[in-house]
Design a protein around this motif. Structure first.
Motif, PDB file in Angstrom:
ATOM      1  N   MET A 101       9.740 -97.796   7.452  1.00 43.94           N
ATOM      2  CA  MET A 101       8.955 -97.455   6.273  1.00 43.94           C
ATOM      3  C   MET A 101       8.884 -95.933   6.133  1.00 43.94           C
ATOM      4  N   THR A 102       8.573 -95.480   4.921  1.00 43.62           N
ATOM      5  CA  THR A 102       8.587 -94.038   4.674  1.00 43.62           C
ATOM      6  C   THR A 102       7.295 -93.335   5.094  1.00 43.62           C
ATOM      7  N   GLY A 103       6.170 -94.051   5.097  1.00 40.43           N
ATOM      8  CA  GLY A 103       4.895 -93.416   5.412  1.00 40.43           C
ATOM      9  C   GLY A 103       4.828 -92.920   6.842  1.00 40.43           C
ATOM     10  N   ARG A 104       4.225 -91.737   7.019  1.00 42.15           N
ATOM     11  CA  ARG A 104       4.034 -91.156   8.346  1.00 42.15           C
ATOM     12  C   ARG A 104       2.561 -91.184   8.724  1.00 42.15           C
ATOM     13  N   LYS A 105       2.286 -91.248  10.019  1.00 37.87           N
ATOM     14  CA  LYS A 105       0.917 -91.347  10.501  1.00 37.87           C
ATOM     15  C   LYS A 105       0.126 -90.073  10.216  1.00 37.87           C
ATOM     16  N   VAL A 106      -1.143 -90.273   9.876  1.00 44.20           N
ATOM     17  CA  VAL A 106      -2.107 -89.177   9.817  1.00 44.20           C
ATOM     18  C   VAL A 106      -3.047 -89.357  11.002  1.00 44.20           C
ATOM     19  N   LEU A 107      -3.199 -88.303  11.803  1.00 44.26           N
ATOM     20  CA  LEU A 107      -3.928 -88.390  13.064  1.00 44.26           C
ATOM     21  C   LEU A 107      -4.998 -87.319  13.153  1.00 44.26           C
ATOM     22  N   GLN A 108      -5.815 -87.423  14.201  1.00 41.35           N
ATOM     23  CA  GLN A 108      -6.660 -86.311  14.631  1.00 41.35           C
ATOM     24  C   GLN A 108      -5.984 -85.674  15.836  1.00 41.35           C
ATOM     25  N   THR A 109      -5.761 -84.378  15.804  1.00 42.98           N
ATOM     26  CA  THR A 109      -5.147 -83.697  16.943  1.00 42.98           C
ATOM     27  C   THR A 109      -5.840 -82.361  17.166  1.00 42.98           C
ATOM     28  N   ARG A 110      -5.636 -81.833  18.364  1.00 41.26           N
ATOM     29  CA  ARG A 110      -6.095 -80.484  18.681  1.00 41.26           C
ATOM     30  C   ARG A 110      -4.871 -79.703  19.181  1.00 41.26           C
ATOM     31  N   PRO A 111      -4.046 -79.193  18.276  1.00 40.39           N
ATOM     32  CA  PRO A 111      -2.793 -78.536  18.686  1.00 40.39           C
ATOM     33  C   PRO A 111      -3.054 -77.229  19.428  1.00 40.39           C
ATOM     34  N   GLY A 112      -2.113 -76.876  20.301  1.00 41.90           N
ATOM     35  CA  GLY A 112      -2.238 -75.616  21.021  1.00 41.90           C
ATOM     36  C   GLY A 112      -2.168 -74.426  20.094  1.00 41.90           C
ATOM     37  N   ARG A 113      -1.399 -74.574  19.028  1.00 40.93           N
ATOM     38  CA  ARG A 113      -1.306 -73.519  18.020  1.00 40.93           C
ATOM     39  C   ARG A 113      -1.419 -74.168  16.652  1.00 40.93           C
ATOM     40  N   LEU A 114      -2.301 -73.623  15.805  1.00 43.03           N
ATOM     41  CA  LEU A 114      -2.491 -74.198  14.474  1.00 43.03           C
ATOM     42  C   LEU A 114      -1.245 -73.954  13.631  1.00 43.03           C
ATOM     43  N   ASP A 115      -0.605 -75.030  13.183  1.00 45.86           N
ATOM     44  CA  ASP A 115       0.618 -74.906  12.407  1.00 45.86           C
ATOM     45  C   ASP A 115       0.463 -75.626  11.084  1.00 45.86           C
ATOM     46  N   SER A 116       1.549 -75.766  10.355  1.00 44.87           N
ATOM     47  CA  SER A 116       1.483 -76.335   9.009  1.00 44.87           C
ATOM     48  C   SER A 116       1.139 -77.821   9.003  1.00 44.87           C
TER      49      SER A 116
END
Length: 494
Positions: free
Chosen positions: A270-285
């Motif tokens: 399917m084309t839809g991608r997951k939307v998650l909660q994350t805490r990335p090491g570096r804030l990116d796009s």
């Protein structure tokens, strides 16, 4: 690709999270992390399935015949003004690869963003990927941007007159008409400004979908779902405004994690991608969203042109949230959200109203639990000066973490100490985390992190845990395929 149908100018971001930029010498092309610079913006010209990219200096991205380094396969990519605009050296064929694009020359080579040590670091060449480790070096994320100031719209329109059409796959079947561009701001800028007004003074919001359900951060602190319980604390999202970007926001959950547009497919095929909660090491796009107003609701667009979508239907789609481009009329409303402001940012009378992110000290304050969309909780007017624009990246300096100094060794494990070392701060304690961070810093893959013995000068791979946080470390990076790495397997070497 729907993303490019209205694109007049784009930025190209490599796998190293760096942008393709045109240097001020009006000849060199390289990579830089500054994607906001006018040098990172490229005007698009096209004919059929072939495009040309023109820099802010009015020169074309060119696949030259000059070798980048003598004896190596890569050829230089430069900026030029060819005498003949039909010159095949300035023509690139976009080829979609998942969410990214490859740019192929007429000779079959690909635009490649190089990593590793100097002189390869930050360089751009055109070449065939020779190994699996460099396959991703030819992939680019394409982001639409406004027409650079150095290239007026009139100049752009005149350049379009030379080319009958733009690629149907990437840019749509017809170029925009002069009247439509003249009458409207680029990329619906007025809609963005109106949408951003909702967030300028908002400290926390709720997002309500067309299903009359709220966007919730699930208790597993990873998933994002829809639910009718708008009074739950998990329906509250703290707003952060992004530095140097007047139409971009971040949304932080009650678990202090960011709403993230991941690359993970929601369902295979399917084309839809997951939307998650994350805490990335570096804030990116991936944690950045662009609000666009449509009527009395908004759409939240990712930097890649997808939209935050509240799915309906039968399980597993029911109550799920993905990011995607709606392809059917029946799902057009699935990307529309009502914004309920549940907490307002109070500024002192003397404070100016520039875009700034909200401080951590106030972001933890509790929201009003009222489920009414009109409910607003106000805090004391003694609001202190706001913190820096990126609340995680630019938070006050901390002393925790260790300083890592590193060198990259050659095939035999030798290091040029005269070249000096690079350094960064690492908070984690494991060798795995250190290895991943060094792969990001060096652009290399499949590496081994070593230390040098003070007794015999030999290299030994690091194992398990690192020294305490306050320790300074000096490490050596070698490739797993190097002669130095193969020596670890010999008897007598741990």
């Amino acid at each position: 690709m729907e993303l490019f149908r209205t694109a007049k100018a784009v930025t190209l971001r490599s796998h190293l999270d760096k942008y393709l930029v045109a240097d001020d010498d009006q000849e060199t092309v390289r990579q830089s992390r500054n994607g906001l610079s006018r040098r990172a913006k490229w005007l698009v010209e096209g004919s059929g399935h072939v495009i040309r990219l023109k820099s802010c200096h009015g020169r074309y991205l060119t696949a030259s015949d000059t070798a980048y380094l003598l004896g190596m396969t890569g050829k230089k990519v430069t900026q030029t003004v060819p005498g003949n605009t039909s010159d095949s050296l300035i023509e690139w064929e976009p080829i979609r690869d998942g969410f990214q694009v490859k740019l192929r020359t007429r000779s079959g080579k690909f635009l490649r963003a190089n990593g590793g040590t100097p002189p390869w670091r930050n360089s751009v060449t055109h070449d065939y990927p020779q190994s699996s480790a460099t396959q991703n070096w030819t992939l680019w994320d394409v982001e639409p941007v406004e027409v650079p100031e150095a290239d007026p719209v009139a100049d752009y329109l005149s350049s379009l007159s030379s080319f009958s059409s733009i690629s149907d796959d990437l840019f749509g079947s017809e170029p925009p008409s002069p009247m439509s561009i003249k009458a409207a701001e680029p990329f619906g800028l007025s809609s963005k400004r109106i949408a951003m007004e909702l967030f300028h003074n908002a400290k926390a919001v709720r997002l309500r979908s067309h299903h009359d359900k709220y966007l919730l951060a699930d208790d597993d602190e990873e998933s994002v779902i829809q639910d009718r319980s708008g009074s739950s604390k998990t329906a509250r999202w703290t707003v952060e405004l992004v530095k140097d970007a007047d139409s971009i926001i971040r949304l932080r959950s009650c678990f202090n994690k960011y709403l993230t547009a991941s690359n993970q497919p929601f369902l295979l095929g399917m084309t839809g991608r997951k939307v998650l909660q994350t805490r990335p090491g570096r804030l990116d796009s991936s944690v950045e969203w662009e609000p666009i107003k449509e009527g009395n609701r908004i759409k939240l667009r990712t930097r890649y042109g997808n939209f935050l979508r509240a799915n309906g239907g039968l399980p597993p789609w029911r109550n799920s949230v993905t990011h995607d481009v709606p392809h059917r009329t029946a799902t057009q409303d699935w990307i529309l959200w009502v914004v309920d402001i549940v907490e307002i940012q109070i500024q002192s009378p003397t404070a100016k109203p520039p875009l700034q992110s909200l401080s951590h000290s106030d972001s933890s304050a509790s929201a009003s639990d009222s489920s009414s969309p009109s409910s607003v909780s106000l805090h004391s007017a003694s609001f202190s000066r706001q913190e820096s624009n990126d609340s995680l990246e630019n938070s006050p300096p901390k002393t925790e973490g260790r300083t890592i100094y590193y060198h990259v060794a050659d095939d035999n494990g030798n290091v040029d100490d005269s070249a000096g070392g690079q350094s960064f701060t690492l908070k984690e304690n494991g060798v795995f985390e250190l290895t991943r961070r060094l792969e990001e810093e060096t652009g290399l893959e499949d590496i081994i992190v070593c230390s040098r013995s003070n007794l015999n000068g030999k290299l030994y791979p690091l194992r398990l845990q690192l020294p305490p946080n306050n320790a300074t470390m000096h490490v050596i990076v070698i490739q797993a395929s190097s002669k130095a790495a193969r020596s670890f397997a010999k008897p007598g070497i741990p």
